[in-house]
Design a protein around this motif. Structure first.
Motif, mmCIF file in Angstrom:
data_model
loop_
_atom_site.group_PDB
_atom_site.id
_atom_site.type_symbol
_atom_site.label_atom_id
_atom_site.label_comp_id
_atom_site.label_asym_id
_atom_site.label_seq_id
_atom_site.Cartn_x
_atom_site.Cartn_y
_atom_site.Cartn_z
ATOM 1 N N ASP A 249 0.837 -1.202 0.000
ATOM 2 C CA ASP A 249 0.000 0.000 0.000
ATOM 3 C C ASP A 249 0.871 1.251 0.000
ATOM 4 N N MET A 250 0.338 2.310 -0.575
ATOM 5 C CA MET A 250 1.118 3.516 -0.765
ATOM 6 C C MET A 250 0.733 4.608 0.230
ATOM 7 N N VAL A 251 1.685 5.485 0.481
ATOM 8 C CA VAL A 251 1.479 6.657 1.311
ATOM 9 C C VAL A 251 2.315 7.776 0.706
ATOM 10 N N ASN A 252 1.923 9.006 0.951
ATOM 11 C CA ASN A 252 2.632 10.137 0.344
ATOM 12 C C ASN A 252 3.930 10.431 1.093
ATOM 13 N N ALA A 253 4.865 9.500 0.988
ATOM 14 C CA ALA A 253 6.175 9.659 1.617
ATOM 15 C C ALA A 253 7.174 8.802 0.866
ATOM 16 N N LYS A 254 8.390 9.304 0.742
ATOM 17 C CA LYS A 254 9.432 8.542 0.076
ATOM 18 C C LYS A 254 9.771 7.291 0.877
ATOM 19 N N SER A 255 10.384 6.331 0.206
ATOM 20 C CA SER A 255 10.679 5.042 0.843
ATOM 21 C C SER A 255 11.510 5.209 2.103
ATOM 22 N N ASN A 256 12.566 6.023 2.025
ATOM 23 C CA ASN A 256 13.423 6.181 3.201
ATOM 24 C C ASN A 256 12.714 6.933 4.331
ATOM 25 N N VAL A 257 11.763 7.800 3.983
ATOM 26 C CA VAL A 257 10.987 8.500 5.003
ATOM 27 C C VAL A 257 10.103 7.518 5.765
ATOM 28 N N THR A 258 9.463 6.614 5.042
ATOM 29 C CA THR A 258 8.629 5.597 5.686
ATOM 30 C C THR A 258 9.450 4.726 6.623
ATOM 31 N N LEU A 259 10.577 4.221 6.136
ATOM 32 C CA LEU A 259 11.395 3.324 6.954
ATOM 33 C C LEU A 259 11.955 4.021 8.184
ATOM 34 N N TYR A 260 12.481 5.219 8.011
ATOM 35 C CA TYR A 260 13.136 5.880 9.135
ATOM 36 C C TYR A 260 12.152 6.546 10.090
ATOM 37 N N SER A 261 10.903 6.709 9.683
ATOM 38 C CA SER A 261 9.914 7.162 10.662
ATOM 39 C C SER A 261 9.774 6.110 11.755
ATOM 40 N N SER A 292 16.855 -2.265 0.233
ATOM 41 C CA SER A 292 16.910 -3.643 0.701
ATOM 42 C C SER A 292 16.636 -3.698 2.201
ATOM 43 N N LEU A 293 15.785 -4.611 2.601
ATOM 44 C CA LEU A 293 15.490 -4.802 4.025
ATOM 45 C C LEU A 293 16.433 -5.811 4.672
ATOM 46 N N ASP A 294 17.351 -6.340 3.887
ATOM 47 C CA ASP A 294 18.262 -7.372 4.381
ATOM 48 C C ASP A 294 19.416 -6.744 5.153
ATOM 49 N N GLY A 295 19.094 -6.110 6.257
ATOM 50 C CA GLY A 295 20.104 -5.455 7.085
ATOM 51 C C GLY A 295 19.444 -4.812 8.281
ATOM 52 N N ILE A 296 20.238 -4.163 9.110
ATOM 53 C CA ILE A 296 19.738 -3.488 10.308
ATOM 54 C C ILE A 296 19.829 -1.982 10.089
ATOM 55 N N PHE A 297 18.779 -1.270 10.447
ATOM 56 C CA PHE A 297 18.726 0.174 10.271
ATOM 57 C C PHE A 297 19.009 0.867 11.604
ATOM 58 N N TYR A 298 19.753 1.961 11.512
ATOM 59 C CA TYR A 298 20.111 2.733 12.699
ATOM 60 C C TYR A 298 19.599 4.170 12.566
ATOM 61 N N MET A 299 19.717 4.910 13.662
ATOM 62 C CA MET A 299 19.216 6.277 13.707
ATOM 63 C C MET A 299 19.747 7.105 12.535
ATOM 64 N N ASN A 300 18.840 7.870 11.905
ATOM 65 C CA ASN A 300 19.221 8.717 10.781
ATOM 66 C C ASN A 300 18.700 10.130 11.050
ATOM 67 N N ASN A 301 19.540 10.988 11.573
ATOM 68 C CA ASN A 301 19.150 12.360 11.854
ATOM 69 C C ASN A 301 19.166 13.255 10.635
ATOM 70 N N GLU A 302 19.862 12.797 9.580
ATOM 71 C CA GLU A 302 19.997 13.628 8.378
ATOM 72 C C GLU A 302 18.675 13.813 7.643
ATOM 73 N N ILE A 303 17.746 12.878 7.861
ATOM 74 C CA ILE A 303 16.469 12.947 7.156
ATOM 75 C C ILE A 303 15.427 13.746 7.936
ATOM 76 N N VAL A 304 15.825 14.217 9.112
ATOM 77 C CA VAL A 304 14.908 14.940 9.974
ATOM 78 C C VAL A 304 15.060 16.437 9.735
ATOM 79 N N GLU A 305 13.938 17.128 9.511
ATOM 80 C CA GLU A 305 13.963 18.575 9.323
ATOM 81 C C GLU A 305 14.464 19.259 10.575
ATOM 82 N N LYS A 306 15.357 20.211 10.370
ATOM 83 C CA LYS A 306 15.926 20.951 11.505
ATOM 84 C C LYS A 306 15.028 22.125 11.869
#
Length: 306
Positions: A249-261, A292-306
């Protein structure tokens, strides 16, 4: 101008339904059934009653409900609102209900205040068209003990338990990350929530992200159709398993935005350093053919609006 009503209001988190109340509901009644809440004699949990109201006007319904909540229905239950707390006025505005108290509201003990506030929200959210409730004291936003605003509340903010009590409920402030308007970055917001301590906090956080933001200026980052199949923390890695809707299903957000939310919201919790995301138990796939979901994701502050 919005209409206002004055009334005594009560409160609920843990709910118990005694047989003397249930049996009354088996009688022939007319109108719509509404729940009314009382405290047990120990003041540690709620007793639930049902009344029937044959009215369509939301103000009439609210008045009937609040009047009923201010009257004891049996010796097993008691009114929650302390007598020294003055009755509020209630103002309906579209999907919102504003509840106005004077300074006596802050005279309540913390345990009573939690029950009282939860009951008000759940009671008023039964009325058709009502989604959110907001408290005001002396014309200003009601605040927690730490001085932060309580803000908009919905019935889903309060976790019910058929056997729980006040001791089973915990308040915590969490950081949640939702999409911005254009869906190309995250916006951080703080939210104070009430949850049952028997439910893991990481599960509560993920469910909050799936439900979506309540405040204006924040946008859905994960499809609301997504189902959380399982969640666990092993060696400080949170494993989150979603249904197929998460990927399809789709949402109005880029792939990396969805994952890192999800990732940034979870990594902000104590005991979690990274997040592993699965879909129907499988991580060997490309999310939206991009990540790819074949890994572990860590905190990503770069995608957060300042």
């Amino acid at each position: 101008m919005p209409k206002k009503i004055s009334s005594a209001i009560l409160c609920v988190i843990a709910i118990m339904v005694p047989m003397f109340m249930v049996s009354a509901c088996t009688q022939k009644q007319h109108g719509t059934a509404y729940k009314v809440y009382y405290a047990n004699n120990q003041g540690t949990s709620l007793l639930e009653n049902v009344i029937f109201i044959d009215e369509n006007d939301q103000y009439v319904i609210a008045q009937r409900l609040l009047d009923s909540m201010n009257s004891e229905s049996s010796k097993e239950c008691s009114v929650i609102k302390p007598v020294n707390v003055n009755s509020p006025t209630v103002e309906f505005d579209s999907i919102y209900v504003n509840v106005y108290f004077d300074s006596s509201y802050y005279d309540m003990k913390p345990s009573t205040e939690v029950l009282y506030r939860a009951a008000v929200v759940k009671e008023l959210c039964q009325i058709e068209g009502v989604t959110y409730v907001r408290f005001y004291v002396d014309g200003k936003d009601a605040v927690y003990e730490d001085g932060s605003n309580i803000g908009n509340m919905s019935a889903e903010d309060f976790i019910d338990s058929s056997e729980g009590a006040v001791a089973d409920v915990k308040w915590v402030t969490i950081n949640l990350y939702y999409a911005n308007k254009t869906g190309d970055a995250l916006i951080k917001t703080k939210k104070k929530i009430c949850y049952n301590k028997n439910v893991s906090l990481e599960k509560v956080v993920v469910e909050q992200i799936i439900s979506g933001p309540e405040e204006r200026g924040y946008y859905q980052s994960v499809p609301s159709s997504t189902k959380l199949l399982s969640i666990s923390v092993i060696d400080r890695i949170c494993y989150v398993n979603f249904s197929s809707e998460f990927a399809s299903d789709m949402v109005n957000a880029k792939s990396n935005v969805t994952l890192y939310s999800l990732v940034d919201s979870l990594v902000g919790l104590d005991g979690i350093d990274g997040v592993k995301i699965l879909v129907n138990g499988n991580s060997n796939l490309m999310y939206r053919d991009v990540i790819s979901l074949d890994g572990i994701f860590y905190m990503n502050n770069e995608i957060v609006e300042k």
